[in-house]
Motif scaffolding. Structure first.
Motif, PDB file in Angstrom:
ATOM      1  N   HIS A 126       6.444   3.234   0.375  1.00 39.52           N
ATOM      2  CA  HIS A 126       5.290   2.066   0.126  1.00 39.52           C
ATOM      3  C   HIS A 126       5.721   1.340   1.972  1.00 39.52           C
ATOM      4  CE1 HIS A 126       6.355  -1.436  -2.558  1.00 39.52           C
ATOM      5  NE2 HIS A 126       5.468  -0.761  -2.972  1.00 39.52           N
ATOM      6  N   VAL A 127       4.237   0.133   2.085  1.00 46.15           N
ATOM      7  CA  VAL A 127       4.587  -0.630   3.005  1.00 46.15           C
ATOM      8  C   VAL A 127       4.308  -2.003   2.063  1.00 46.15           C
ATOM      9  CG1 VAL A 127       2.052  -0.117   3.889  1.00 46.15           C
ATOM     10  CG2 VAL A 127       3.879  -1.527   5.021  1.00 46.15           C
ATOM     11  N   GLN A 128       5.283  -2.829   2.635  1.00 51.46           N
ATOM     12  CA  GLN A 128       4.447  -4.236   1.084  1.00 51.46           C
ATOM     13  C   GLN A 128       5.057  -5.694   2.609  1.00 51.46           C
ATOM     14  OE1 GLN A 128       6.635  -4.458  -2.263  1.00 51.46           O
ATOM     15  NE2 GLN A 128       7.123  -6.368  -2.132  1.00 51.46           N
ATOM     16  N   ALA A 129       4.024  -6.058   2.190  1.00 53.45           N
ATOM     17  CA  ALA A 129       4.620  -7.319   3.296  1.00 53.45           C
ATOM     18  C   ALA A 129       4.526  -8.718   2.082  1.00 53.45           C
ATOM     19  CB  ALA A 129       3.432  -7.513   4.552  1.00 53.45           C
ATOM     20  N   HIS A 134       0.819  -1.244   0.266  1.00 52.59           N
ATOM     21  CA  HIS A 134      -0.322   0.264  -0.206  1.00 52.59           C
ATOM     22  C   HIS A 134       0.832   1.145   0.059  1.00 52.59           C
ATOM     23  CE1 HIS A 134      -3.303  -1.530   0.460  1.00 52.59           C
ATOM     24  NE2 HIS A 134      -3.388  -2.965   1.451  1.00 52.59           N
ATOM     25  N   ARG A 135       0.358   2.765  -0.419  1.00 48.36           N
ATOM     26  CA  ARG A 135       1.072   3.386  -0.334  1.00 48.36           C
ATOM     27  C   ARG A 135       0.780   4.063   0.171  1.00 48.36           C
ATOM     28  NH1 ARG A 135       2.635   7.093  -4.307  1.00 48.36           N
ATOM     29  NH2 ARG A 135       2.122   5.920  -6.199  1.00 48.36           N
ATOM     30  N   LEU A 136       1.801   5.189   1.149  1.00 47.21           N
ATOM     31  CA  LEU A 136       1.639   5.691   2.518  1.00 47.21           C
ATOM     32  C   LEU A 136       1.451   6.901   2.252  1.00 47.21           C
ATOM     33  CD1 LEU A 136       5.241   3.978   4.544  1.00 47.21           C
ATOM     34  CD2 LEU A 136       2.495   3.401   5.173  1.00 47.21           C
ATOM     35  N   ARG A 194       2.392   7.657   9.064  1.00 47.48           N
ATOM     36  CA  ARG A 194       1.824   7.740   7.844  1.00 47.48           C
ATOM     37  C   ARG A 194       0.980   6.328   7.899  1.00 47.48           C
ATOM     38  NH1 ARG A 194       4.919   8.936   2.856  1.00 47.48           N
ATOM     39  NH2 ARG A 194       6.567   7.339   4.163  1.00 47.48           N
ATOM     40  N   GLY A 195      -0.191   6.304   7.084  1.00 49.71           N
ATOM     41  CA  GLY A 195      -0.641   4.691   7.646  1.00 49.71           C
ATOM     42  C   GLY A 195      -0.993   4.871   5.707  1.00 49.71           C
ATOM     43  N   ASP A 244       9.842   1.705   5.984  1.00 49.80           N
ATOM     44  CA  ASP A 244      11.484   2.208   5.963  1.00 49.80           C
ATOM     45  C   ASP A 244      11.446   3.423   7.472  1.00 49.80           C
ATOM     46  OD1 ASP A 244      11.485   1.790   3.373  1.00 49.80           O
ATOM     47  OD2 ASP A 244      13.624   2.834   3.178  1.00 49.80           O
ATOM     48  N   SER A 245      10.565   3.097   7.528  1.00 48.17           N
ATOM     49  CA  SER A 245       9.920   4.260   8.582  1.00 48.17           C
ATOM     50  C   SER A 245       8.625   3.508   9.132  1.00 48.17           C
ATOM     51  CB  SER A 245      10.442   5.932   8.918  1.00 48.17           C
ATOM     52  OG  SER A 245      10.229   6.309   9.807  1.00 48.17           O
ATOM     53  N   PRO A 246       8.553   4.285  11.025  1.00 50.01           N
ATOM     54  CA  PRO A 246       8.739   3.684  11.474  1.00 50.01           C
ATOM     55  C   PRO A 246      10.286   2.235  11.654  1.00 50.01           C
ATOM     56  CG  PRO A 246       6.865   2.914  12.388  1.00 50.01           C
ATOM     57  CD  PRO A 246       6.598   3.130  11.234  1.00 50.01           C
TER      58      PRO A 246
END
Ligand code: C5P
Ligand code: MG
Length: 155
Positions: free
Chosen positions: A141-144, A8-10, A27-28, A101-103
């Motif tokens: 970007h957050v990815q799993a 998902h986009r942060l 950010r979420g 990358d963060s947090p």
């Protein structure tokens, strides 16, 4: 075994959900549901093990009935689909990689693993979570990614 992946986009002004927990963050995920990429990848991994499609089919983003749906409900629904298809099946273990990358999340590994474990009804030491940065290449970007094993009833 099953394998799933999600990204998902942060964006500012959204909560960050990971493994069924809200994580303090600036950010979420910008998403139709709570945007929990770890649970979305987990649900897709469950469905993939029995060729049952993916969560985009079960919960179409175009359907307003699913707006804001909690991702633990998506996982519960995937487990129900498997049970209807294959009978009693339990998850053996889960191996997840979260790229963000963060947090930094290393100090929350046990909490997140315990949450995932409780959602699928297994022991926390069967949920391995690896955290990775993108080395600054995907800051928005957050990815799993999730690989899991499933154990059926004998016979
Ligand atoms: O991506 P990289 O290999 O540089 O990650 C280095 C370390 O940072 C790993 O030990 C990982 O657990 C940690 N990390 C973290 N939280 C993140 C990303 C990485 O604790 N969001
Ligand atoms: Mg590295």
């Amino acid at each position: 075994m099953g394998h799933g992946q999600d990204a998902h986009r942060l964006v500012a002004g959204r909560p960050l959900w990971l493994g069924g927990l809200e994580i303090p963050a600036e950010r979420g995920a910008d998403a139709h549901s709570d945007g929990d990429p770890l649970l979305h990848a987990l649900a897709d991994a469950l469905l993939s093990a029995f060729a049952l499609g993916d969560i985009g089919q079960l919960f179409p983003p175009s359907d307003p009935a699913f707006a804001g749906i909690a991702s633990r409900e998506i996982v519960a629904h995937a487990l129900e689909k498997i049970a209807a298809h294959a009978g009693a099946v339990t998850v053996g273990n889960v191996a997840a990689v979260v790229t963000l990358d963060s947090p930094k999340l290393g100090d929350q590994r046990k909490r997140i693993a315990a949450s995932v474990a409780s959602i699928i009804g297994i022991e926390p030491d069967r949920v391995g979570i690896t955290f990775k940065t993108s080395e600054g290449m995907a800051l928005d970007h957050v990815q799993a990614s999730v690989v899991l094993t499933l154990i059926g009833e004998p016979g």
